[in-house]
Design an enzyme around this catalytic site. Structure first.
Site, PDB file in Angstrom:
ATOM      1  N   ASN A   1       3.637  22.665  38.522  1.00 37.96           N
ATOM      2  CA  ASN A   1       3.424  21.214  38.723  1.00 37.96           C
ATOM      3  C   ASN A   1       2.700  20.353  38.298  1.00 37.96           C
ATOM      4  O   ASN A   1       1.873  20.079  39.181  1.00 37.96           O
ATOM      5  CB  ASN A   1       4.597  20.836  39.675  1.00 37.96           C
TER       6      ASN A   1
ATOM      7  N   LYS B   1       2.557  18.140  37.203  1.00 33.62           N
ATOM      8  CA  LYS B   1       2.409  16.165  37.446  1.00 33.62           C
ATOM      9  C   LYS B   1       1.877  15.690  36.455  1.00 33.62           C
ATOM     10  O   LYS B   1       1.913  15.620  35.178  1.00 33.62           O
ATOM     11  CB  LYS B   1       1.923  16.291  38.879  1.00 33.62           C
TER      12      LYS B   1
ATOM     13  N   HIS C   1      11.583  15.588  43.081  1.00 37.11           N
ATOM     14  CA  HIS C   1      10.020  15.835  44.018  1.00 37.11           C
ATOM     15  C   HIS C   1      10.260  14.613  44.333  1.00 37.11           C
ATOM     16  O   HIS C   1      10.320  13.584  44.057  1.00 37.11           O
ATOM     17  CB  HIS C   1       9.646  15.959  42.793  1.00 37.11           C
TER      18      HIS C   1
ATOM     19  N   GLY D   1      -0.624  17.654  48.651  1.00 38.12           N
ATOM     20  CA  GLY D   1      -1.374  17.461  48.194  1.00 38.12           C
ATOM     21  C   GLY D   1      -2.764  17.292  49.362  1.00 38.12           C
ATOM     22  O   GLY D   1      -3.279  16.260  48.839  1.00 38.12           O
TER      23      GLY D   1
ATOM     24  N   SER E   1       1.046  22.511  49.141  1.00 31.10           N
ATOM     25  CA  SER E   1      -0.673  23.203  48.817  1.00 31.10           C
ATOM     26  C   SER E   1      -1.117  24.793  49.382  1.00 31.10           C
ATOM     27  O   SER E   1      -1.864  25.644  50.185  1.00 31.10           O
ATOM     28  CB  SER E   1      -0.837  22.949  50.840  1.00 31.10           C
TER      29      SER E   1
ATOM     30  N   GLU F   1       7.181  12.689  45.056  1.00 30.61           N
ATOM     31  CA  GLU F   1       6.659  11.468  43.973  1.00 30.61           C
ATOM     32  C   GLU F   1       7.515  10.662  43.698  1.00 30.61           C
ATOM     33  O   GLU F   1       7.466   9.366  43.468  1.00 30.61           O
ATOM     34  CB  GLU F   1       5.695  12.659  42.990  1.00 30.61           C
TER      35      GLU F   1
ATOM     36  N   GLU G   1       9.929  21.298  49.735  1.00 24.57           N
ATOM     37  CA  GLU G   1       8.362  20.975  50.042  1.00 24.57           C
ATOM     38  C   GLU G   1       8.144  20.006  50.733  1.00 24.57           C
ATOM     39  O   GLU G   1       8.680  18.835  50.940  1.00 24.57           O
ATOM     40  CB  GLU G   1       8.322  20.221  48.803  1.00 24.57           C
TER      41      GLU G   1
END
Ligand code: PGA
Length: 250
Positions: A10, A12, A94, A171, A211, A96, A165
């Site tokens: 991904n 992003k 996702h 991250g 991660s 985010e 996730e």
């Protein structure tokens, strides 16, 4: 029944024409085993160039799409337009998007339903926040996010890959331990078996994201209910090749 290992990258909102070309050059040196699906997701604007230059054994995904058919929705990109471009995959839900852009469970579920109706395969992301894990709500959060897809009327899960996730691991460098991830994946599989069908429980690929890197991939991937990864930061580096190489042999 063996589930085909899946490795997603991904990207992003990262990349430039030049940086992506460099990364694609590196990716094109990899030999992709037929036992593994490798899918990368550049930004919308970079998709055509990546699609035209990356080796055919690596598939290209979008990171989002509009909730229904295209039309007078300024700035949105519809699933059928992704299909028209030659894409097979889209990432939806996702964290985010759920937490920064505030997309609801219902909206993510509607997007999933529409994308599937257009023939796309969906990488459906779910997962809990740190405070939800700490208060023991991990299972309930995952169930709620999955239930929304059932409530939207999606009965055929054969083109859904579920990406678990945990938000606290994305991250942050704080990777879930293989045991933590396995426990949650097993729970998710049981939920799908009970609430979609036993066949879907068995066949649905449940991949881990948060991660993942070249060092931890092999250990995570050896757990029985971890069927692959969705990789963020490390998918922008040559290290992504190590993650691909760490896929268990079928
Ligand atoms: P990360 O991101 O690998 O950088 O933690 C994973 C993701 O957001 O899909």
């Amino acid at each position: 029944m063996a589930r085909k290992f899946f490795i997603g990258g991904n990207w992003k909102s990262n990349g430039t024409v030049a940086k992506n070309a460099e990364l694609v050059k590196i990716l094109n040196t990899a030999t992709i085993s037929p036992d593994v699906d490798v899918v990368i997701a550049p930004t919308f604007v970079h998709i055509p160039a990546v699609l035209a230059s990356v080796q055919k054994d690596i598939k290209v995904s979008a990171q989002n799409c509009w909730v229904k058919a295209g039309g007078a929705y300024t700035g949105e990109i519809a699933a059928e337009q992704l299909v028209d471009l030659g894409l097979e995959w889209v990432i939806l839900g996702h964290s985010e998007r759920r937490h920064i852009i505030k997309e609801s469970d219902a909206e993510t579920a509607e997007k999933t339903k529409y994308a599937l109706s257009q023939g796309l395969s969906v990488i459906l992301c779910i997962g809990e926040l740190l405070e939800e894990r700490e208060s023991g709500e991990t299972g309930a959060v995952n169930a709620r996010q999955l239930q929304a897809v059932v409530d939207a009327g999606v009965t055929d899960w054969s083109k859904i890959v579920v990406a678990y996730e945990p938000v606290w691991a994305i991250g942050t460098g704080k990777v879930a331990t293989p045991e933590q991830a396995q426990e949650t994946h097993k729970e998710i599989r049981a939920w799908i078996a009970a609430n979609v069908s036993p066949e879907a429980g068995e066949a649905t690929r449940i991949i881990y994201g948060g991660s993942v890197n070249g060092k931890n991939a092999a250990n995570l991937g050896s757990e029985p209910d971890i069927d692959g990864f969705l990789v963020g930061g490390a998918s922008l580096k040559p290290e992504f090749l190590d993650i691909i190489a760490a896929a268990p042999k079928a």
